[in-house]
Write a protein that holds these residues in place. Structure first.
Motif, PDB file in Angstrom:
ATOM      1  N   UNK A   6       5.796   5.862 -14.343  1.00  0.00           N
ATOM      2  CA  UNK A   6       4.779   5.152 -14.062  1.00  0.00           C
ATOM      3  C   UNK A   6       5.242   3.936 -12.858  1.00  0.00           C
ATOM      4  N   UNK A   7       4.778   3.603 -11.704  1.00  0.00           N
ATOM      5  CA  UNK A   7       5.277   2.818 -10.846  1.00  0.00           C
ATOM      6  C   UNK A   7       4.146   2.351 -10.009  1.00  0.00           C
ATOM      7  N   UNK A   8       4.362   1.023  -9.472  1.00  0.00           N
ATOM      8  CA  UNK A   8       3.438   0.712  -8.339  1.00  0.00           C
ATOM      9  C   UNK A   8       3.810   0.806  -7.047  1.00  0.00           C
ATOM     10  N   UNK A   9       2.960   1.700  -6.466  1.00  0.00           N
ATOM     11  CA  UNK A   9       3.411   2.539  -5.438  1.00  0.00           C
ATOM     12  C   UNK A   9       2.559   2.003  -4.019  1.00  0.00           C
ATOM     13  N   UNK A  10       3.112   1.159  -2.985  1.00  0.00           N
ATOM     14  CA  UNK A  10       2.284   1.135  -1.851  1.00  0.00           C
ATOM     15  C   UNK A  10       2.654   2.089  -0.704  1.00  0.00           C
ATOM     16  N   UNK A  11       1.518   3.020  -0.289  1.00  0.00           N
ATOM     17  CA  UNK A  11       1.523   4.075   0.616  1.00  0.00           C
ATOM     18  C   UNK A  11       1.062   3.735   1.929  1.00  0.00           C
ATOM     19  N   UNK A  12       1.800   3.903   3.130  1.00  0.00           N
ATOM     20  CA  UNK A  12       1.099   3.417   4.384  1.00  0.00           C
ATOM     21  C   UNK A  12       1.004   4.959   5.281  1.00  0.00           C
ATOM     22  N   UNK A  13      -0.229   5.156   5.536  1.00  0.00           N
ATOM     23  CA  UNK A  13      -0.658   6.361   6.462  1.00  0.00           C
ATOM     24  C   UNK A  13      -0.796   5.918   8.004  1.00  0.00           C
ATOM     25  N   UNK A  59       0.799 -13.657   1.633  1.00  0.00           N
ATOM     26  CA  UNK A  59      -0.120 -12.825   1.276  1.00  0.00           C
ATOM     27  C   UNK A  59      -0.545 -13.041  -0.221  1.00  0.00           C
ATOM     28  N   UNK A  60      -1.737 -13.268  -0.340  1.00  0.00           N
ATOM     29  CA  UNK A  60      -2.302 -13.713  -1.730  1.00  0.00           C
ATOM     30  C   UNK A  60      -3.318 -12.356  -2.151  1.00  0.00           C
ATOM     31  N   UNK A  61      -2.862 -11.206  -2.713  1.00  0.00           N
ATOM     32  CA  UNK A  61      -3.531  -9.968  -2.969  1.00  0.00           C
ATOM     33  C   UNK A  61      -4.233 -10.121  -4.273  1.00  0.00           C
ATOM     34  N   UNK A  62      -4.819 -11.194  -4.666  1.00  0.00           N
ATOM     35  CA  UNK A  62      -5.605 -11.266  -6.028  1.00  0.00           C
ATOM     36  C   UNK A  62      -6.647 -10.040  -6.110  1.00  0.00           C
ATOM     37  N   UNK A  63      -7.427  -9.751  -5.032  1.00  0.00           N
ATOM     38  CA  UNK A  63      -8.527  -8.707  -5.170  1.00  0.00           C
ATOM     39  C   UNK A  63      -7.766  -7.279  -5.369  1.00  0.00           C
ATOM     40  N   UNK A  64      -6.624  -7.242  -4.749  1.00  0.00           N
ATOM     41  CA  UNK A  64      -5.866  -6.016  -4.804  1.00  0.00           C
ATOM     42  C   UNK A  64      -5.319  -5.852  -6.140  1.00  0.00           C
ATOM     43  N   UNK A  65      -4.753  -6.571  -6.692  1.00  0.00           N
ATOM     44  CA  UNK A  65      -4.298  -6.759  -8.133  1.00  0.00           C
ATOM     45  C   UNK A  65      -5.377  -6.372  -9.123  1.00  0.00           C
ATOM     46  N   UNK A  66      -6.372  -7.307  -9.089  1.00  0.00           N
ATOM     47  CA  UNK A  66      -7.726  -6.715  -9.741  1.00  0.00           C
ATOM     48  C   UNK A  66      -8.101  -5.299  -9.684  1.00  0.00           C
ATOM     49  N   UNK A  67      -8.170  -4.830  -8.501  1.00  0.00           N
ATOM     50  CA  UNK A  67      -8.540  -3.366  -8.373  1.00  0.00           C
ATOM     51  C   UNK A  67      -7.468  -2.551  -9.089  1.00  0.00           C
ATOM     52  N   UNK A 123       3.957  -3.219   8.946  1.00  0.00           N
ATOM     53  CA  UNK A 123       4.283  -4.777   8.204  1.00  0.00           C
ATOM     54  C   UNK A 123       3.194  -4.945   7.243  1.00  0.00           C
ATOM     55  N   UNK A 124       1.996  -4.663   7.299  1.00  0.00           N
ATOM     56  CA  UNK A 124       1.040  -5.176   6.312  1.00  0.00           C
ATOM     57  C   UNK A 124       1.484  -4.374   5.025  1.00  0.00           C
ATOM     58  N   UNK A 125       1.949  -2.772   5.143  1.00  0.00           N
ATOM     59  CA  UNK A 125       2.244  -2.385   3.951  1.00  0.00           C
ATOM     60  C   UNK A 125       3.580  -2.875   3.257  1.00  0.00           C
ATOM     61  N   UNK A 126       4.649  -3.277   4.080  1.00  0.00           N
ATOM     62  CA  UNK A 126       5.743  -3.967   3.526  1.00  0.00           C
ATOM     63  C   UNK A 126       5.454  -5.214   2.893  1.00  0.00           C
ATOM     64  N   UNK A 127       4.649  -6.153   3.617  1.00  0.00           N
ATOM     65  CA  UNK A 127       4.232  -7.254   3.103  1.00  0.00           C
ATOM     66  C   UNK A 127       3.495  -7.360   1.921  1.00  0.00           C
ATOM     67  N   UNK A 128       2.575  -6.317   1.927  1.00  0.00           N
ATOM     68  CA  UNK A 128       1.840  -6.225   0.552  1.00  0.00           C
ATOM     69  C   UNK A 128       2.501  -5.834  -0.662  1.00  0.00           C
ATOM     70  N   UNK A 129       3.726  -4.737  -0.128  1.00  0.00           N
ATOM     71  CA  UNK A 129       4.621  -4.254  -1.151  1.00  0.00           C
ATOM     72  C   UNK A 129       5.458  -5.567  -1.830  1.00  0.00           C
ATOM     73  N   UNK A 130       5.875  -6.270  -0.961  1.00  0.00           N
ATOM     74  CA  UNK A 130       6.861  -7.413  -1.627  1.00  0.00           C
ATOM     75  C   UNK A 130       5.709  -8.220  -2.531  1.00  0.00           C
ATOM     76  N   UNK A 131       4.555  -8.620  -1.927  1.00  0.00           N
ATOM     77  CA  UNK A 131       3.634  -9.660  -2.674  1.00  0.00           C
ATOM     78  C   UNK A 131       3.298  -9.038  -3.976  1.00  0.00           C
TER      79      UNK A 131
END
Ligand code: ASP
Ligand code: MG
Length: 419
Positions: free
Chosen positions: A1-8, A116-124, A156-164
């Motif tokens: 179980x991991x947190x994965x960011x995928x970019x297509x 990057x303040x991804x509170x809505x992503x975290x919530x989701x 870049x969006x993907x990596x920035x989100x992955x970092x945040x």
């Protein structure tokens, strides 16, 4: 179980069938128990088509409007992808860059992410849903206007989100199986790399390898985000971009090429202190970034020399006009402009400690009958400028000379136009 960011990328979501295929993949990752945040590019060549459309209306679109226009591409793919995931019984919600908390500076067309303040992503994700984020876009802090990150910016969006988000890995899905020792479209014998260091990947991206955007690699290195480049058309393991392991540094990671540059030569520049400074002040004031510089030894007796430099061909006009205007003041004779050049770069962290790499490169080019016009080096790179007509041939010759050719099947290019 991991947190994965995928970019297509765009070619992975170019039509409804591709979107369904990608949705299957995302759903499988989610059902395996992972938290999944997806970043998506615009479908196929949508971004280019939108640019063409704007050009039909005006030759000089206001940059603010251009950015709003281009972000529409990613909004189409993100919502369709969310629908496809719903259809498969998994909850998914799509978000624009702004909704996802991607804050940028206000340089339209090539904005930099500053936070990057991804509170809505975290919530989701906490709710067990899949979050889909439109790549390549954010919102500027000052005016709250929509911005874009520059072509290829979804990486870049993907990596920035992955970092945040503190993701375990950022998977970049593309139309080839990973990072290759050369562009498989030019070198069918190119080999997939299992791993590559951030520094080498930075040089590859800066020297024209299109598989990852330069800024995305800078971001990944700065925040230590492990990036896995792989194909959305296969389940093969791709290439892991990560901190280099000094124990296992190959001498050469790969050969990159670039045909987007041009060469400017100033003929008969007075060889006295201050001239180089003046030339490049003029070029910089025109907002032009330069790459390689070569100054010849001055001709005995005349005290004059030639200065050549390379720059993006797109900036050729601006640079030559600015230099023409300063001709009297600088005192040179003539500006020459050549946009039929190509740049080949050999990259490898191991070359630091291996003599003879340059000699082998130059020998390979001379055996292939290819003339070198300019040379520049860094600690882990050697670049040469050749005629653009001979560039592909040069890349293949160098690839072979450094024993990079694979004896396996030919590299597969699954889709995309390479545009
Ligand atoms: N759609 C944008 C482009 O084509 C961003 C991206 O694909 O990453 O450049
Ligand atoms: Mg694209």
């Amino acid at each position: 179980m991991a947190l994965i960011v995928q970019k297509y990328g765009g070619s992975s979501v170019s039509d409804a069938a591709s979107i369904e295929r990608v949705a299957d993949r995302i759903v499988a990752t989610r059902r395996a128990g992972n938290d999944v945040c997806v970043v998506v590019s615009a479908m196929g060549d949508t971004t280019d088509d939108l640019i063409d459309l704007a050009q039909q209306i005006t030759a000089a679109p206001p940059q603010r409007e251009m950015d709003i226009l281009l972000t529409a591409g990613e909004r189409i793919s993100m919502s369709l992808l969310a629908m496809a995931i719903h259809e498969r019984g998994v909850t998914a919600r799509s978000f624009t860059g702004q909704q996802a908390g991607v804050i940028t500076d206000d340089v339209y067309g090539k904005a930099r992410i500053i936070d990057v303040s991804p509170s809505r992503i975290t919530e989701t994700l906490e709710q067990g849903a899949v979050a889909i984020v439109a790549g390549f876009q954010g919102v500027n802090q000052a005016a709250n206007d929509v911005t874009t990150l520059g072509r290829g910016g979804s990486d870049t969006t993907a990596v920035a989100l992955a970092a945040a988000l503190g993701a375990d890995v950022c998977e970049i899905y593309t139309d080839v199986d990973g990072v290759f020792t050369a562009d498989p479209r030019i070198v069918p014998a190119a080999r997939k790399l299992d791993t590559i260091g951030y520094d080498e990947m930075l040089e590859m991206a800066a020297c024209g390898a299109k598989v990852l955007m330069l800024r995305c690699v800078e971001y990944a290195r700065r925040f230590g985000v492990p990036v896995h480049v792989r194909s959305s058309y296969s389940t093969l393991t791709g290439t892991l971009v990560t901190k280099e392991n000094p124990m296992e540094q190959p001498i050469i990671a790969g050969v990159a090429h670039d045909r987007t540059e041009a060469k400017v030569t100033l003929v008969d520049v007075p060889d006295v202190p201050g001239k180089a400074a003046r030339i490049f002040e003029v070029v910089a004031a025109a907002g032009v970034n330069i790459d390689m510089i070569v100054q010849n030894v001055s001709v005995v007796g005349t005290g004059k020399t030639d200065v050549s430099f390379t720059l993006p061909a797109a900036d050729g006009d601006a640079a030559t006009k600015a230099l023409e205007a300063a001709r009297e003041e600088i005192g040179y004779d003539e500006v020459r402009y050549d946009d039929t050049i190509g740049k080949l770069s050999l990259i490898g962290a191991g070359m630091k400690s291996h003599p003879g790499v340059s000699a082998r490169l130059f020998k390979a080019l001379s055996d292939a009958g290819i003339n070198i016009e300019m040379i520049s080096t860094s600690e882990i790179r050697i670049s040469v400028v050749t005629s653009v007509d001979l560039l592909d041939q040069a890349v293949r010759a160098v690839h072979t000379a450094f024993d990079l050719d694979s004896d396996q099947d030919q590299a597969v290019v699954y889709g995309g136009t390479g545009r």
